[in-house]
Design a protein around this motif. Structure first.
Motif, short mmCIF file in Angstrom:
data_model
loop_
_atom_site.label_atom_id
_atom_site.label_comp_id
_atom_site.label_asym_id
_atom_site.label_seq_id
_atom_site.Cartn_x
_atom_site.Cartn_y
_atom_site.Cartn_z
N ARG A 80 0.85 -1.19 0.00
CA ARG A 80 0.00 0.00 0.00
C ARG A 80 0.88 1.24 0.00
O ARG A 80 1.81 1.37 0.79
CB ARG A 80 -0.91 0.00 1.23
CG ARG A 80 -2.02 -1.03 1.20
CD ARG A 80 -3.01 -0.79 2.32
NE ARG A 80 -4.15 -1.69 2.25
CZ ARG A 80 -4.20 -2.86 2.88
NH1 ARG A 80 -3.18 -3.25 3.61
NH2 ARG A 80 -5.26 -3.64 2.77
N HIS A 81 0.57 2.18 -0.91
CA HIS A 81 1.32 3.43 -0.99
C HIS A 81 0.43 4.50 -1.61
O HIS A 81 -0.15 4.29 -2.68
CB HIS A 81 2.59 3.23 -1.85
CG HIS A 81 3.39 4.48 -2.00
ND1 HIS A 81 4.07 5.06 -0.95
CD2 HIS A 81 3.62 5.27 -3.08
CE1 HIS A 81 4.68 6.14 -1.37
NE2 HIS A 81 4.43 6.30 -2.66
N ALA A 82 0.35 5.62 -0.92
CA ALA A 82 -0.44 6.77 -1.41
C ALA A 82 -1.85 6.34 -1.81
O ALA A 82 -2.33 6.65 -2.89
CB ALA A 82 0.27 7.43 -2.58
N ARG A 83 -2.50 5.59 -0.93
CA ARG A 83 -3.88 5.13 -1.12
C ARG A 83 -4.03 4.16 -2.28
O ARG A 83 -5.15 3.86 -2.70
CB ARG A 83 -4.82 6.33 -1.32
CG ARG A 83 -4.90 7.26 -0.12
CD ARG A 83 -5.92 8.35 -0.35
NE ARG A 83 -6.00 9.22 0.83
CZ ARG A 83 -6.83 10.27 0.91
NH1 ARG A 83 -7.64 10.55 -0.13
NH2 ARG A 83 -6.85 11.01 1.98
N ARG A 84 -2.93 3.66 -2.79
CA ARG A 84 -2.99 2.65 -3.86
C ARG A 84 -2.52 1.32 -3.32
O ARG A 84 -1.59 1.24 -2.52
CB ARG A 84 -2.10 3.06 -5.04
CG ARG A 84 -2.60 4.28 -5.79
CD ARG A 84 -1.75 4.52 -7.02
NE ARG A 84 -1.74 3.36 -7.90
CZ ARG A 84 -0.95 3.25 -8.95
NH1 ARG A 84 -0.08 4.20 -9.25
NH2 ARG A 84 -1.00 2.16 -9.72
N THR A 85 -3.17 0.27 -3.75
CA THR A 85 -2.81 -1.08 -3.34
C THR A 85 -2.37 -1.87 -4.57
O THR A 85 -3.09 -1.93 -5.57
CB THR A 85 -4.00 -1.80 -2.68
OG1 THR A 85 -4.39 -1.06 -1.51
CG2 THR A 85 -3.61 -3.21 -2.27
#
Length: 206
Positions: A80-85
């Motif tokens: 998960r990073h910057a609201r992206r999975t």
């Protein structure tokens, strides 16, 4: 599994006489070939190479350019990073890869100076081979370089960690197993218990 400590083996085991990140298609193809080979059908033995941090792919690429066969088992993990999975193929043993060669016939000394490699794991007499039965089991558990199950033996009541999906990194309890390679787990969500059915490859150790 930690390969960092020096391990010892009887002299007979040393002799060979008689015998994290996205993965490139080339690396996956080599992993697939390695997983289909029986250890006892190979004239070489499998050894462990310690890599530089987060350099498993780099080390594997340069070792394969020298003609060595490498094996780096991976499993699907959620990042998960910057609201992206995103789903990535993460090394099962971070910082280590397996390299196949013959101490009697191959120029294996070049492995220690290969880009991305820190050293071959061994003792005073040099690198020591992995036990054949261990490699047989590990290779059998992988398909196209991907390990089919991170936890080989589980039973109802065991605590596990979800490795992928919307609840990745949460701890759950095994509720039941079926014959299709799926498990039902109990997960605490906002104070209430919820039953989920997940694939065996989506769970890992706590």
């Amino acid at each position: 599994m930690d390969f960092s400590s020096e391990f010892t083996a009887p002299d007979s085991a040393v002799s060979e006489s008689g015998l994290g990140d996205e993965v490139s298609p080339a690396v996956s193809a080599v992993g697939a070939r390695a997983s289909t080979l029986s250890v006892r059908q190979r004239p070489q033995r499998w050894y462990v190479a310690e890599t530089l941090p987060r350099s498993e792919n780099l080390a594997q690429y340069h070792l394969e350019r020298q003609g060595f066969t490498c094996f780096c088992p991976r499993f699907r993990a959620t990042r998960r990073h910057a609201r992206r999975t995103t789903i990535i193929m993460s090394p099962l043993f971070p910082g280590y890869i397996f390299v196949s060669f013959s101490r009697d016939h191959d120029r294996w000394q070049s492995i220690n100076s290969t880009i991305g490699v820190k050293r071959l794991v061994g003792g005073e007499r040099g690198p020591l081979p992995m036990p054949r039965d261990v490699m047989e089991t590990l290779l059998a558990r992988c398909e196209e370089g991907e390990v089919d199950c991170i936890i080989p033996e589980i039973k109802p009541g065991d605590q596990i960690r979800l490795m992928s999906g919307p609840f990745a990194n949460n701890v759950a309890a095994i509720e039941a197993l079926d014959s299709k390679g799926r498990v039902r787990v109990l997960l605490d969500i906002l104070g209430s218990r919820r039953s989920l059915r997940v694939d065996m490859r989506a769970i890992g150790p706590v």
